[in-house]
Design a protein around this motif. Sequence first.
Motif, PDB file in Angstrom:
ATOM      1  N   ILE A  59      -1.756 -13.294  -2.246  1.00  0.00           N
ATOM      2  CA  ILE A  59      -1.318 -11.993  -2.760  1.00  0.00           C
ATOM      3  C   ILE A  59      -2.528 -11.127  -3.088  1.00  0.00           C
ATOM      4  O   ILE A  59      -2.545  -9.928  -2.804  1.00  0.00           O
ATOM      5  N   GLY A  60      -3.545 -11.723  -3.690  1.00  0.00           N
ATOM      6  CA  GLY A  60      -4.771 -10.966  -3.965  1.00  0.00           C
ATOM      7  C   GLY A  60      -5.402 -10.439  -2.683  1.00  0.00           C
ATOM      8  O   GLY A  60      -5.833  -9.287  -2.612  1.00  0.00           O
ATOM      9  N   GLY A  61      -5.438 -11.295  -1.652  1.00  0.00           N
ATOM     10  CA  GLY A  61      -5.974 -10.860  -0.363  1.00  0.00           C
ATOM     11  C   GLY A  61      -5.137  -9.747   0.241  1.00  0.00           C
ATOM     12  O   GLY A  61      -5.676  -8.788   0.809  1.00  0.00           O
ATOM     13  N   LEU A  62      -3.827  -9.848   0.131  1.00  0.00           N
ATOM     14  CA  LEU A  62      -2.951  -8.797   0.647  1.00  0.00           C
ATOM     15  C   LEU A  62      -3.149  -7.479  -0.096  1.00  0.00           C
ATOM     16  O   LEU A  62      -3.153  -6.411   0.514  1.00  0.00           O
ATOM     17  N   LYS A  63      -3.329  -7.555  -1.411  1.00  0.00           N
ATOM     18  CA  LYS A  63      -3.574  -6.332  -2.180  1.00  0.00           C
ATOM     19  C   LYS A  63      -4.866  -5.672  -1.733  1.00  0.00           C
ATOM     20  O   LYS A  63      -4.935  -4.448  -1.576  1.00  0.00           O
ATOM     21  N   PHE A  64      -5.896  -6.473  -1.523  1.00  0.00           N
ATOM     22  CA  PHE A  64      -7.171  -5.928  -1.050  1.00  0.00           C
ATOM     23  C   PHE A  64      -7.003  -5.291   0.321  1.00  0.00           C
ATOM     24  O   PHE A  64      -7.502  -4.201   0.585  1.00  0.00           O
ATOM     25  N   THR A  65      -6.264  -5.975   1.196  1.00  0.00           N
ATOM     26  CA  THR A  65      -6.034  -5.449   2.548  1.00  0.00           C
ATOM     27  C   THR A  65      -5.253  -4.141   2.486  1.00  0.00           C
ATOM     28  O   THR A  65      -5.563  -3.192   3.210  1.00  0.00           O
ATOM     29  N   VAL A  66      -4.248  -4.078   1.626  1.00  0.00           N
ATOM     30  CA  VAL A  66      -3.453  -2.849   1.494  1.00  0.00           C
ATOM     31  C   VAL A  66      -4.332  -1.703   1.007  1.00  0.00           C
ATOM     32  O   VAL A  66      -4.240  -0.580   1.522  1.00  0.00           O
ATOM     33  N   ARG A  67      -5.200  -1.969   0.029  1.00  0.00           N
ATOM     34  CA  ARG A  67      -6.103  -0.909  -0.460  1.00  0.00           C
ATOM     35  C   ARG A  67      -7.024  -0.448   0.650  1.00  0.00           C
ATOM     36  O   ARG A  67      -7.238   0.753   0.845  1.00  0.00           O
ATOM     37  N   ASP A  68      -7.574  -1.410   1.398  1.00  0.00           N
ATOM     38  CA  ASP A  68      -8.489  -1.074   2.489  1.00  0.00           C
ATOM     39  C   ASP A  68      -7.780  -0.253   3.566  1.00  0.00           C
ATOM     40  O   ASP A  68      -8.303   0.755   4.032  1.00  0.00           O
ATOM     41  N   VAL A  69      -6.579  -0.677   3.930  1.00  0.00           N
ATOM     42  CA  VAL A  69      -5.815   0.051   4.951  1.00  0.00           C
ATOM     43  C   VAL A  69      -5.444   1.440   4.443  1.00  0.00           C
ATOM     44  O   VAL A  69      -5.490   2.419   5.192  1.00  0.00           O
ATOM     45  N   ASN A  70      -5.084   1.529   3.177  1.00  0.00           N
ATOM     46  CA  ASN A  70      -4.727   2.824   2.584  1.00  0.00           C
ATOM     47  C   ASN A  70      -5.905   3.793   2.673  1.00  0.00           C
ATOM     48  O   ASN A  70      -5.739   4.949   3.056  1.00  0.00           O
ATOM     49  N   GLU A  71      -7.095   3.322   2.294  1.00  0.00           N
ATOM     50  CA  GLU A  71      -8.277   4.182   2.356  1.00  0.00           C
ATOM     51  C   GLU A  71      -8.597   4.547   3.801  1.00  0.00           C
ATOM     52  O   GLU A  71      -8.887   5.704   4.110  1.00  0.00           O
ATOM     53  N   HIS A  72      -8.517   3.563   4.686  1.00  0.00           N
ATOM     54  CA  HIS A  72      -8.838   3.802   6.098  1.00  0.00           C
ATOM     55  C   HIS A  72      -7.828   4.769   6.713  1.00  0.00           C
ATOM     56  O   HIS A  72      -8.195   5.669   7.458  1.00  0.00           O
ATOM     57  N   LEU A  73      -6.551   4.583   6.382  1.00  0.00           N
ATOM     58  CA  LEU A  73      -5.511   5.453   6.914  1.00  0.00           C
ATOM     59  C   LEU A  73      -5.682   6.875   6.378  1.00  0.00           C
ATOM     60  O   LEU A  73      -5.524   7.844   7.126  1.00  0.00           O
ATOM     61  N   GLY A  74      -6.031   7.008   5.104  1.00  0.00           N
ATOM     62  CA  GLY A  74      -6.282   8.337   4.542  1.00  0.00           C
ATOM     63  C   GLY A  74      -7.437   9.020   5.250  1.00  0.00           C
ATOM     64  O   GLY A  74      -7.383  10.219   5.550  1.00  0.00           O
ATOM     65  N   HIS A  75      -8.467   8.238   5.525  1.00  0.00           N
ATOM     66  CA  HIS A  75      -9.624   8.766   6.253  1.00  0.00           C
ATOM     67  C   HIS A  75      -9.212   9.230   7.641  1.00  0.00           C
ATOM     68  O   HIS A  75      -9.614  10.304   8.104  1.00  0.00           O
ATOM     69  N   GLN A  76      -8.413   8.413   8.315  1.00  0.00           N
ATOM     70  CA  GLN A  76      -7.973   8.759   9.663  1.00  0.00           C
ATOM     71  C   GLN A  76      -7.062   9.979   9.651  1.00  0.00           C
ATOM     72  O   GLN A  76      -7.132  10.818  10.549  1.00  0.00           O
ATOM     73  N   LEU A  77      -6.206  10.092   8.635  1.00  0.00           N
ATOM     74  CA  LEU A  77      -5.342  11.260   8.537  1.00  0.00           C
ATOM     75  C   LEU A  77      -6.164  12.528   8.328  1.00  0.00           C
ATOM     76  O   LEU A  77      -5.874  13.572   8.919  1.00  0.00           O
ATOM     77  N   THR A  78      -7.191  12.440   7.504  1.00  0.00           N
ATOM     78  CA  THR A  78      -8.065  13.589   7.286  1.00  0.00           C
ATOM     79  C   THR A  78      -8.776  13.959   8.584  1.00  0.00           C
ATOM     80  O   THR A  78      -8.840  15.142   8.951  1.00  0.00           O
TER      81      THR A  78
END
Length: 146
Positions: A59-78
């Motif tokens: 679960i900790g690894g998944l939370k980290f992955t979700v945060r990373d994907v969220n930041e990466h996706l935000g970057h890509q959207l920008t």
Amino acid sequence: MSHTLGIAIESLVAILLMLTIGYCMLLNTRLKRLKADEHSLKATIAELITATEIAERAIGGLKFTVRDVNEHLGHQLTSAAQMSQQLKNQLAEADGVIRRLSKIAVAARPAAPAAEAAAPRASAAKAVAAAAQAFSDRRRPAGLAA
């Protein structure tokens, strides 16, 4: 009669003693099963604790992955929004270039074969003037010609 009463009491005590021994054997068997169940229950609890720890790490690894994907996706959207705006600007510029090219093409076309023979100098002058006008229209906002 005292012997008979003594033997009866001794026999009753012996029977009760044998019943007690039988009951103790039954209790001993049950206690052994309970101990065996206790050991299997301890093993099951240890496995559950291990599985819980593994799940917590996952679960900790998944939370980290979700945060990373969220930041990466935000970057890509920008980046996508910026690219969309650039494409929109380039399409607007291309539309302007097409309009100017069509003006140049219209100005460079001969007006009519009879009129061309009569006034070849006037037609050429108009074409040059239209080309100059189109060139001046091509100027970018920064002041450079395209």
